[in-house]
Design a protein around this motif. Structure first.
Motif, short mmCIF file in Angstrom:
data_model
loop_
_atom_site.label_atom_id
_atom_site.label_comp_id
_atom_site.label_asym_id
_atom_site.label_seq_id
_atom_site.Cartn_x
_atom_site.Cartn_y
_atom_site.Cartn_z
N SER A 9 0.84 -1.21 0.00
CA SER A 9 0.00 0.00 0.00
C SER A 9 0.87 1.26 0.00
N GLU A 60 -4.62 2.86 2.94
CA GLU A 60 -4.32 2.85 4.36
C GLU A 60 -3.00 2.12 4.59
N THR A 70 -4.70 -3.75 4.66
CA THR A 70 -5.56 -3.65 3.48
C THR A 70 -6.54 -4.82 3.48
N ASP A 81 -3.70 -2.84 -5.64
CA ASP A 81 -3.13 -3.20 -4.34
C ASP A 81 -4.05 -4.24 -3.75
MG LIG Z 1 -1.81 -2.79 2.41
#
Ligand SMILES: [Mg+2]
Ligand SMILES: Nc1nc2c(ncn2[C@@H]2O[C@H](COP(=O)(O)OP(=O)(O)OP(=O)(O)O)[C@@H](O)[C@H]2O)c(=O)[nH]1
Length: 428
Positions: free
Chosen positions: A170, A182, A190, A210
């Motif tokens: 992330s 985040e 995540t 992601d």
């Molecule tokens: Mg992540």
């Protein structure tokens, strides 16, 4: 996240053609006056970028289109039924009941005709001819169809990030795109896939997904990974991110994640994968990084990056862009070779005019059946409540060479022949 749903669709039957006659005071029986039936409603799927989930289609719902109106006297046509457009998110794959892919609706506006409405039957006015002035014949509307579909929403990204939790996926996404992911120093930060667009320059970009971190056993459903592994299938390139500090043996980490991927889908082993060794800013990791690179570089391209301090990212992204572009070009070439520039999904056209293929099967002594989709379809079109309808069907069977076929199959005078629910006797 409900990203796979089952749905049943039923298209509308076509309206029946009307048998009607014009009545005039002076004329006992006027000309044919029956109008055509209307078309039954079809159901389409349409990709719509204003829709994010398949939530509207949960719980095995059934959608039905209306039938076409029957034709009426005074040459009045029956009204066509309204078609139904079911809006679904871009990136939805449509599969049939057996799991075969029927369409992949990627772009906004991509449309797939799922079930086709029945054609309206022709009214008796249509059958007027010099030697048939008052035709006592009309067609029934074609029946609609009922089919089961599976809809599956898959992410559409060029590059998919894979790796253990907490390795910095992330952080990388946030550093190279405008997506606000985040980031936190614990595992499974995540929870849902997230997309971001990475620009190489103002005119060139690619999409990164992601994904939640994978763990050992993900392919058997452990952790969060399993739900999201299927999104990885659609990424053109995989970027495997390794945290150089995560464990004593980062090479083992790398192999373990790949094992999960390939166990889930063996084809993924053939997917282009490159490796980014992350957290290169942490002091004292240089030797470990070089040792890891040495183990990997025979089989993979390896990049050192610091996602947090934005080091090594430009080189990596340029390379990713090149690989994505190459993959897109290869796909285009493949599509061209298969014929057709774009994938267009329509229902198969009927081979109008040609003699349909059909079979004559001997069911038992003296009893035969005609089997064939188009022959049955034609039969359904004809209103067999009138003698003229029956004549018309028999003339049709004659034209497609039924006598020859029955003879071949061993039919004898007086034997019974079945077509759909219509029976007749065979005489040479
Ligand atoms: Mg992540
Ligand atoms: N020193 C250093 N720390 C980093 C780097 N990249 C990420 N981190 C830290 O690593 C931790 C995890 O980062 P995330 O980006 O949330 O990791 P992730 O792979 O998305 O983790 P999951 O979402 O749990 O799978 C955070 O504390 C980051 O600040 C880096 O290049 N250097």
């Amino acid at each position: 996240m409900h990203d796979k749903v089952k749905i049943t669709l039923v298209s509308g039957k076509g309206g029946d053609g009307a048998i009607a006659y014009r009545r005039e005071k002076s004329v006992e029986k006027g000309g044919p006056y029956g109008g055509n039936g209307g078309k039954g409603g079809s159901i389409f799927f349409v990709a719509d970028n204003g829709i994010d989930t398949l939530a509207n289609y949960r719980f095995g719902k059934t959608f039905k289109a209306e039938p076409g109106q029957n034709g009426k006297t005074k040459l009045q046509y029956g009204k066509d039924a309204k078609d139904i457009y079911l809006h679904i998110p871009c990136g939805t794959v449509v599969e049939d009941e057996q799991g075969r892919v029927l369409a992949d609706l990627i772009h906004h506006g991509d449309t797939y005709l799922a079930v086709k409405g029945g054609r309206g039957g022709r009214g008796n006015a249509m059958f007027k001819s010099p030697n048939r002035r008052t035709p006592n014949i009309a067609e029934n509307g074609m029946p609609g169809e009922e089919k089961v579909f599976y809809l599956e929403l898959k992410l559409l990204a060029d590059v998919g990030l894979v790796g253990y939790p907490n390795v910095g996926k992330s952080t990388y996404l946030s550093s190279v795109t405008r997506a606000k992911a985040e980031i936190a120093n614990y595992e499974f930060t995540t929870l849902e896939p997230q997309l971001g667009v990475c620009f190489i320059d103002p005119d060139h970009s690619f999409v990164i997904a992601d994904l939640p971190g994978l763990i050992d056993g993900a392919s058997e459903g452990k952790g969060l990974g399993f739900t999201f592994l299927r999104h990885i299938e659609r990424c053109r390139v995989l970027l495997h991110i390794i945290d150089i500090q995560r464990s004593e043996d980062p090479y083992q980490d790398f192999l373990a994640i790949n094992k999960e991927l390939f166990q889930y889908r063996p084809e993924l082993a053939k997917r282009k994968m490159i490796v980014a060794i992350n957290k290169s800013d942490i002091k004292g990791s240089k030797e470990k990084m070089l040792a890891l690179k040495e183990k990997l570089e025979n089989d993979y391209e390896v990049y050192f990056i610091s996602a947090k301090e934005k080091k090594g990212l430009i080189t990596l992204n340029k390379r990713l862009y090149t690989l994505v572009k190459k993959s897109k070009e290869e796909e285009k070439k493949l599509l061209k070779e298969e014929g057709g520039e774009e994938r267009v999904y329509t229902v198969r056209n009927s081979d109008n005019g040609k003699t349909p293929s059909y079979q004559v099967v001997r069911r038992e002594e003296g009893y035969f059946e005609i089997i064939g989709e188009r022959v049955v379809r034609t039969k359904k079109l004809i209103n067999l409540k009138t003698d003229e309808g029956v004549d018309r069907l028999l003339a049709y069977l004659d034209r497609i060479g039924i006598d020859e076929k029955l003879k071949e199959a061993g039919a004898k005078n007086g034997d019974t022949v079945l077509l759909d629910d219509f029976e007749f006797d065979y005489y040479e």
